[in-house]
Design a protein around this motif. Structure first.
Motif, PDB file in Angstrom:
ATOM      1  N   LYS A  22       0.858  -1.184   0.000  1.00 41.33           N
ATOM      2  CA  LYS A  22       0.000   0.000   0.000  1.00 41.33           C
ATOM      3  C   LYS A  22       0.899   1.241   0.000  1.00 41.33           C
ATOM      4  O   LYS A  22       2.085   1.167   0.351  1.00 41.33           O
ATOM      5  CB  LYS A  22      -0.940  -0.011   1.198  1.00 41.33           C
ATOM      6  CG  LYS A  22      -0.259   0.108   2.551  1.00 41.33           C
ATOM      7  CD  LYS A  22      -1.288   0.050   3.677  1.00 41.33           C
ATOM      8  CE  LYS A  22      -0.642   0.255   5.022  1.00 41.33           C
ATOM      9  NZ  LYS A  22      -0.059   1.567   5.236  1.00 41.33           N
ATOM     10  N   GLU A  34      -1.901   5.252   3.432  1.00 39.02           N
ATOM     11  CA  GLU A  34      -3.145   4.547   3.110  1.00 39.02           C
ATOM     12  C   GLU A  34      -3.485   3.579   4.234  1.00 39.02           C
ATOM     13  O   GLU A  34      -2.599   2.929   4.790  1.00 39.02           O
ATOM     14  CB  GLU A  34      -3.005   3.736   1.815  1.00 39.02           C
ATOM     15  CG  GLU A  34      -3.037   4.532   0.558  1.00 39.02           C
ATOM     16  CD  GLU A  34      -3.012   3.648  -0.689  1.00 39.02           C
ATOM     17  OE1 GLU A  34      -3.398   4.161  -1.741  1.00 39.02           O
ATOM     18  OE2 GLU A  34      -2.596   2.468  -0.613  1.00 39.02           O
ATOM     19  N   ASP A  88      -4.782   0.119   5.942  1.00 46.26           N
ATOM     20  CA  ASP A  88      -4.711  -1.279   5.523  1.00 46.26           C
ATOM     21  C   ASP A  88      -6.128  -1.763   5.243  1.00 46.26           C
ATOM     22  O   ASP A  88      -7.041  -1.487   6.014  1.00 46.26           O
ATOM     23  CB  ASP A  88      -4.046  -2.137   6.602  1.00 46.26           C
ATOM     24  CG  ASP A  88      -3.495  -3.432   6.061  1.00 46.26           C
ATOM     25  OD1 ASP A  88      -3.996  -3.912   5.010  1.00 46.26           O
ATOM     26  OD2 ASP A  88      -2.581  -3.979   6.673  1.00 46.26           O
TER      27      ASP A  88
END
Length: 179
Positions: free
Chosen positions: A65, A69, A71
């Motif tokens: 990612k 961001e 998870d």
């Protein structure tokens, strides 16, 4: 009751094409399965990725990612990396984390997440001295490596395993190591 979370990771070896069946079997055993793949394995499964996401209820991941961001997966209770290719086993043992799944399993050792791996390598690859050292390194780090008697036994190059890939064994062992 909350399901236990299993990260099912696969490398680009023919048994990865059976991911849907393995996910369904894992779910039947009470696991909430999240599927992660090497980039090549994701290409192999490209036409099926949407169905696999519907089956798991989670995005299929093959890349890290971006920073910041969130998870998209719940935390893992266990990790099963199968099939694990020659490259994946050796990269993991050396701590070379350019691949998303290798990065997660390498970190999983430090987080003490119960981890099982089952190689899918032919007899020519296992003659390379790096392979046995890598298996020993992973076992020494607490990873259950299903290789050799009672686990995956290599087939000759270019020949399929007559009895298929022993997925049942991997799922039995991941359940056993997590209680």
């Amino acid at each position: 009751m909350t399901s236990r979370v299993l990260y099912l990771f696969g490398s680009a070896a023919p048994p990865v094409l059976e991911a849907g069946q393995v996910i369904a079997e894992g779910q039947g055993r009470g696991w909430d399965v999240c599927l992660g793949l090497t980039e090549t394995a994701a290409k192999w499964l490209g036409p099926q990725l949407h169905k696999l996401e519907e089956l798991t209820g989670h995005p299929v991941r093959s890349e890290y990612k971006l920073p910041g961001e969130p998870d998209v997966w719940p935390p893992a209770d266990a990790i099963l990396l199968a099939p694990a290719t020659f490259n994946t086993i050796n990269s993991w043992a050396l701590g070379l984390t350019s691949s998303f799944i290798v990065g997660v399993v390498a970190e999983g050792i430090g987080k003490r997440i119960p981890t099982v791996t089952m190689p899918c390598v032919n007899a020519a690859y296992v003659r390379h001295p790096a392979f046995s050292r890598s298996v020993e390194t992973l076992r020494g780090a607490g990873v259950t490596v299903l290789y050799g008697e009672g686990g995956f036994e290599p087939n000759p190059p270019g020949e399929p395993r007559p009895d298929g890939y022993p997925w049942h064994l991997a799922l039995d062992v991941i359940s056993a190591v997590t209680g």
